[in-house]
Design a protein around this motif. Structure first.
Motif, PDB file in Angstrom:
ATOM      1  N   LEU A  98      47.584  41.968  37.840  1.00 52.06           N
ATOM      2  CA  LEU A  98      46.958  43.046  37.082  1.00 52.06           C
ATOM      3  C   LEU A  98      46.447  44.093  38.056  1.00 52.06           C
ATOM      4  CD1 LEU A  98      45.853  44.050  34.276  1.00 52.06           C
ATOM      5  CD2 LEU A  98      43.696  42.948  34.937  1.00 52.06           C
ATOM      6  N   THR A  99      46.900  45.330  37.870  1.00 48.57           N
ATOM      7  CA  THR A  99      46.427  46.427  38.709  1.00 48.57           C
ATOM      8  C   THR A  99      45.541  47.331  37.864  1.00 48.57           C
ATOM      9  OG1 THR A  99      48.425  46.361  40.075  1.00 48.57           O
ATOM     10  CG2 THR A  99      47.089  48.350  40.197  1.00 48.57           C
ATOM     11  N   GLU A 274      52.628  51.134  25.952  1.00 49.47           N
ATOM     12  CA  GLU A 274      53.414  49.907  26.063  1.00 49.47           C
ATOM     13  C   GLU A 274      52.722  48.835  26.896  1.00 49.47           C
ATOM     14  OE1 GLU A 274      54.955  52.952  29.072  1.00 49.47           O
ATOM     15  OE2 GLU A 274      54.348  52.917  26.953  1.00 49.47           O
ATOM     16  N   SER A 275      51.802  49.230  27.768  1.00 48.53           N
ATOM     17  CA  SER A 275      51.112  48.253  28.618  1.00 48.53           C
ATOM     18  C   SER A 275      50.133  47.402  27.824  1.00 48.53           C
ATOM     19  CB  SER A 275      50.367  48.960  29.752  1.00 48.53           C
ATOM     20  OG  SER A 275      51.266  49.557  30.651  1.00 48.53           O
ATOM     21  N   MET A 276      49.678  47.901  26.683  1.00 48.53           N
ATOM     22  CA  MET A 276      48.691  47.164  25.907  1.00 48.53           C
ATOM     23  C   MET A 276      49.254  45.849  25.370  1.00 48.53           C
ATOM     24  SD  MET A 276      45.552  47.172  25.191  1.00 48.53           S
ATOM     25  CE  MET A 276      45.030  48.850  25.553  1.00 48.53           C
ATOM     26  N   HIS A 277      50.578  45.704  25.379  1.00 48.01           N
ATOM     27  CA  HIS A 277      51.191  44.458  24.903  1.00 48.01           C
ATOM     28  C   HIS A 277      51.231  43.388  25.996  1.00 48.01           C
ATOM     29  CE1 HIS A 277      52.307  46.579  21.279  1.00 48.01           C
ATOM     30  NE2 HIS A 277      52.958  47.487  21.978  1.00 48.01           N
ATOM     31  N   LYS A 278      50.928  43.750  27.228  1.00 53.09           N
ATOM     32  CA  LYS A 278      50.975  42.769  28.310  1.00 53.09           C
ATOM     33  C   LYS A 278      49.805  41.788  28.175  1.00 53.09           C
ATOM     34  CE  LYS A 278      52.984  46.053  31.643  1.00 53.09           C
ATOM     35  NZ  LYS A 278      52.768  46.732  32.953  1.00 53.09           N
ATOM     36  N   GLN A 282      45.700  42.640  27.869  1.00 56.22           N
ATOM     37  CA  GLN A 282      44.886  42.204  26.742  1.00 56.22           C
ATOM     38  C   GLN A 282      43.704  41.359  27.216  1.00 56.22           C
ATOM     39  OE1 GLN A 282      44.691  42.540  23.357  1.00 56.22           O
ATOM     40  NE2 GLN A 282      46.105  44.256  23.557  1.00 56.22           N
ATOM     41  N   ALA A 283      43.956  40.483  28.186  1.00 56.82           N
ATOM     42  CA  ALA A 283      42.880  39.633  28.711  1.00 56.82           C
ATOM     43  C   ALA A 283      41.786  40.488  29.350  1.00 56.82           C
ATOM     44  CB  ALA A 283      43.449  38.647  29.727  1.00 56.82           C
ATOM     45  N   PHE A 284      42.196  41.486  30.141  1.00 50.11           N
ATOM     46  CA  PHE A 284      41.213  42.345  30.808  1.00 50.11           C
ATOM     47  C   PHE A 284      40.440  43.173  29.779  1.00 50.11           C
ATOM     48  CE2 PHE A 284      39.909  46.281  32.898  1.00 50.11           C
ATOM     49  CZ  PHE A 284      39.202  45.776  33.988  1.00 50.11           C
TER      50      PHE A 284
END
Length: 300
Positions: A98-99, A274-278, A282-284
């Motif tokens: 996670l960056t 599109e990154s919100m599906h990673k 979501q965890a962060f």
């Protein structure tokens, strides 16, 4: 089984596919970042190797031949399959990475001290924290999610408000041998620290003072350095609640008076849609929303 030793030069194949798609050697050269001559040379070498003319030349103009068109169609699918397989491998390799990018001040004073709790929850995740006050190109810089301080206008990005922030004066308990101002009027006797673009004047007015904006003395570009200077006893700082709260809790700083003003900007969690599906994003997001909820809001 195919004999892969008989494959044409891969650079030549890529050059031909780009030239076929653009119908132009110059635009193909721009895409691949080589010269026009290099594209022409690679295509010519490929034609000689295959024994087939892939383009018809008409002076400086080219047109693809029927044989070239059939070959380009097959080649495009093959290169697409390779690109898709490579992207899938890269996605798999980044699932545990996670960056995060954040303003330098927020990263130093708020986020970094709390990230240990996130790591405890996800010990297998590798977290890279980038601190910058510059706008981020999320795709080019391979950044998953960012925290920004602004008004929520981030075109092309998903933006979710995290929290508002507030200004109020803070000072070290050791400042002036512990003889701290008891009323806002007494601030005139002491050095007032400030950041660029974060003036004292709005707070003065909220406190009923007609003081002019301070001049001279220390002015900071970074809000975390402002708070640090206050901790070290260099003066009274107009600090943001989110950045000074931990030092107030620890006793390094005290808040002066019960007057606070809301910042024009707020903190936002931003990322490409599109990154919100990673899963790691979501965890962060879930974690930081819980952390922000713990941040007590000041008396205003």
């Amino acid at each position: 089984m195919a004999d892969f030793r008989r494959l044409p030069n891969l650079a030549a194949l890529r050059a031909f596919e780009a030239a076929a798609r653009h119908g132009n050697f110059s635009r193909a050269a721009e895409e691949i970042h080589v010269t026009h001559g290099a594209i022409s040379h690679q295509v010519r070498a490929l034609e000689e190797e295959l024994g087939v003319a892939l383009f018809a030349r008409h002076g400086k103009r080219i047109s693809i031949t029927p044989e070239g068109e059939r070959f380009a169609t097959t080649l495009r699918k093959a290169l697409g399959d390779i690109a898709a397989a490579a992207a899938a491998l890269q996605a798999d390799s980044r699932q545990n990475r996670l960056t995060v990018t954040s303003l330098t001040s927020f990263a130093a004073r708020w986020l970094s001290p709390r990230l240990g709790r996130f790591i405890e929850l996800y010990p297998d995740m590798e977290v890279m924290l980038q601190s910058s006050n510059q706008l981020t190109d999320f795709v080019r810089e391979s950044v998953d999610i960012g925290i920004r301080f602004g008004r929520g206008n981030y075109p092309g990005l998903s933006a979710e408000k995290l929290t508002d922030d507030y200004f109020y004066p803070v000072v070290s308990t050791r400042f002036n041998h512990g003889k701290l101002p008891r009323t806002p009027e007494q601030l005139a006797k002491h050095p007032l620290l400030r950041c660029e673009m974060e003036p004292w004047t709005p707070w003065f007015r909220a406190a009923g003072l007609d003081f002019l904006e301070p001049t001279g003395g220390l002015v900071f570009q970074d809000s975390s350095m402002l708070v640090r200077a206050a901790v070290e006893g260099n003066g009274i700082a107009l600090a943001r609640h989110s950045l000074a709260f931990s030092d107030i809790e620890s006793g390094e700083l005290v808040r002066l008076f019960d007057v606070a003003i809301r910042c024009p900007q707020s903190y936002y969690l931003v990322c490409p849609p599109e990154s919100m599906h990673k899963p790691q994003v979501q965890a962060f997001r879930n974690w930081i929303l819980e952390e922000v909820a713990r941040l007590a809001q000041p008396v205003v």
